[in-house]
Design an enzyme around this catalytic site. Structure first.
Site, PDB file in Angstrom:
ATOM      1  N   SER A  19     122.512  20.500  61.298  1.00  0.00           N
ATOM      2  CA  SER A  19     121.438  19.800  62.016  1.00  0.00           C
ATOM      3  C   SER A  19     120.305  19.456  61.052  1.00  0.00           C
ATOM      4  CB  SER A  19     120.907  20.639  63.188  1.00  0.00           C
ATOM      5  OG  SER A  19     120.272  19.820  64.142  1.00  0.00           O
ATOM      6  N   SER A  57     118.161  17.141  69.009  1.00  0.00           N
ATOM      7  CA  SER A  57     119.060  16.890  67.874  1.00  0.00           C
ATOM      8  C   SER A  57     120.413  16.297  68.247  1.00  0.00           C
ATOM      9  CB  SER A  57     119.286  18.183  67.090  1.00  0.00           C
ATOM     10  OG  SER A  57     118.211  18.424  66.214  1.00  0.00           O
ATOM     11  N   LYS A 112     121.563  13.028  66.721  1.00  0.00           N
ATOM     12  CA  LYS A 112     122.310  12.888  65.467  1.00  0.00           C
ATOM     13  C   LYS A 112     123.732  12.368  65.684  1.00  0.00           C
ATOM     14  CE  LYS A 112     119.725  16.417  62.883  1.00  0.00           C
ATOM     15  NZ  LYS A 112     118.790  16.887  63.920  1.00  0.00           N
TER      16      LYS A 112
END
Length: 474
Positions: free
Chosen positions: A306, A110, A113
């Protein structure tokens, strides 16, 4: 001394931090605007406490030797597995401070991102809003609901994302625009997006496990089946939620109900193209529109919680802004292009999606530290918006319940970072204030952790960031 532009950018970081810490609770509530849903209970707000020490413009820069002595014993621990790559740099100057496999592309999870956030802010700007439209269909009474890619769109005031655009508002506009003509059918146009709705590199349980969904140009509440229950779960720290299999169809059926039509009055379709002088009510003429939260708020939501579905939607906005197909491959190509335009080492990045769910993604630690330094050095003020949603160690988001152990408490309040987790993959990248007040950016990526080592790997990563916070390292 720090340049004025950098000081201004860092002020934005700290202001954003205040926004996040003043209002405790689920991330969706922190980022909301306007009034809460009627079903929400009023909760007294506690007096905020001080977090995040400010950067000292005159603080000394740690030495490479000092940082190496502090971190080298922590990088090779078995808890982090056999592939650990790390970069530490100074935010003010971008100067590398310490590196360990810094240019090696690694599975980022993640942490991806951060790239999505910076590229969409560069491509669209912080104030950009995503529009959902309704236009007149080819036959009298037909309404075409045109998906614009807003993943936060709600049905009504009970939506998951506070302040989001709402279908009931759009339905009211349509009813007024139709005048005495009764709606007869809803056509759902999701042609803005192309390609598969699931990225081929996703684990098999992603579409059904609550953290991913079918990515379509029209959806409500991030494709959550029950936004009210999802909000309750988020308040308890549980951010996975059951998602619907066909978000566009479900959204169209909700819109039909608001217009007084049954679910079977919904069909797939394409909006007619109206001429520039088309009269109201003619095929393709606009019957109403609603706009999403501004891009800066969408980026905050994506990073703080997230949110994988929001991430994929924002990646497609980069594609649209650069004339690429709004697909997984088009978004990846567009993010690569924008990263290169910003002067980042795009050759050290290979993306398959915008959320980090794909195991085929690769990003180097040095690209991440370059990216964070660029966002904080004032040369691109619009990129400073990336910092507002970064979780605070020991306080918010995915770092709320971390940095409480004896070995990591020095990082609490001094570390703001995005985390990433897949099976055997653990990552963290963000900002840290040293004991002397120097603001550093760091990224640690590891993608060969023992299968049962999630907790141990996170603690090992936290020790690295906490050590940076504790040392002057000169």
């Amino acid at each position: 001394m720090l340049p004025v532009a950098l000081a201004a950018a860092l002020a934005l970081v700290l202001v954003a931090a205040v926004v996040l810490v003043v209002r405790p609770g689920p991330v969706a509530d922190w980022l909301g605007g306007g009034n809460p849903p009627a079903t929400a209970e009023a909760v007294p707000e506690p007096t905020p406490v001080a977090v995040l020490p400010g950067a000292d413009p005159n603080a000394p820069l740690p030495s490479t030797e000092g940082v190496r002595a502090a971190l080298a014993p922590l990088v090779g621990v078995p808890e982090l597995g056999s592939r650990v790559n790390l970069a530490v740099a100074d935010v003010a100057t971008g100067q590398p401070v310490f590196s360990w496999g810094e240019d090696v592309p690694t599975v980022p999870a993640s942490v991806t991102k951060l790239v999505t956030a910076v590229t969409v802010l560069a491509a669209r700007g912080p104030a950009y809003r995503i529009t959902t439209r309704a236009v007149a269909g080819p036959n009298p009474g037909e309404v075409v609901l045109v998906g614009g890619g807003d993943p936060t769109l709600a049905v009504d005031a009970k939506g998951f994302y506070p302040g989001a655009a709402r279908l009931d508002d759009l339905a009211g506009q349509v009813t007024a625009a139709l005048g005495g003509t009764a709606p007869t059918r809803v056509l759902v146009d999701t042609s803005l997006y192309a390609g598969p709705v699931h990225e081929p590199g996703w684990d098999d349980d992603i579409p059904t496990g609550g953290y991913g969904a079918s990515i379509t140009a029209l959806m409500t509440d991030g494709a959550r089946r029950d936004p009210v229950e999802a909000r309750k779960a988020a308040a308890a720290g549980q951010h996975g939620a059951v998602r619907v299999a066909k978000p566009d169809v479900v959204a169209g059926q909700a819109f039909a109900r608001l217009l007084g039509l049954p679910a079977d009055a919904v069909a797939a379709g394409t909006a007619p193209v109206a001429g520039p002088t088309a009269a109201a009510g003619t095929p393709g003429s606009e019957l109403g529109s609603v706009e999403s939260l501004p891009m800066v708020r969408l980026v905050d939501i994506m990073i703080s919680d997230s949110d994988n579905v929001v991430a994929e939607a924002l990646a497609r906005q980069v594609a649209l802004a650069r004339g690429q197909p709004a697909s997984f491959t088009g978004a990846a190509a567009a993010m690569d292009t924008v990263a290169a335009e910003l002067g980042l080492p795009a050759q050290e990045m290979a993306l398959a999606d915008g959320s980090g769910l794909s195991r085929t993604n690769r990003i180097s630690p040095s690209l991440l530290t370059d990216l964070i330094a660029l966002a904080g050095n004032g040369s691109h003020p619009e990129l400073a918006a990336v910092f507002g949603g970064l979780p605070v160690a020991g306080w918010s988001g995915t770092l709320a319940d971390r940095y409480g152990a004896t070995a990591t408490t020095t990082g609490a309040g001094a570390v703001r970072a995005k985390t990433g987790t897949l099976t055997r993959v653990h990552a963290i990248a963000g900002l840290v204030s040293t004991a002397d007040g120097r603001l550093l950016t760091f990224a640690v990526l590891t993608d060969d952790v023992p299968p049962d080592g999630l907790v141990a790997a996170r603690r090992a990563l936290d020790r690295i960031a906490a050590t940076l916070a504790a040392c002057g390292c000169r």
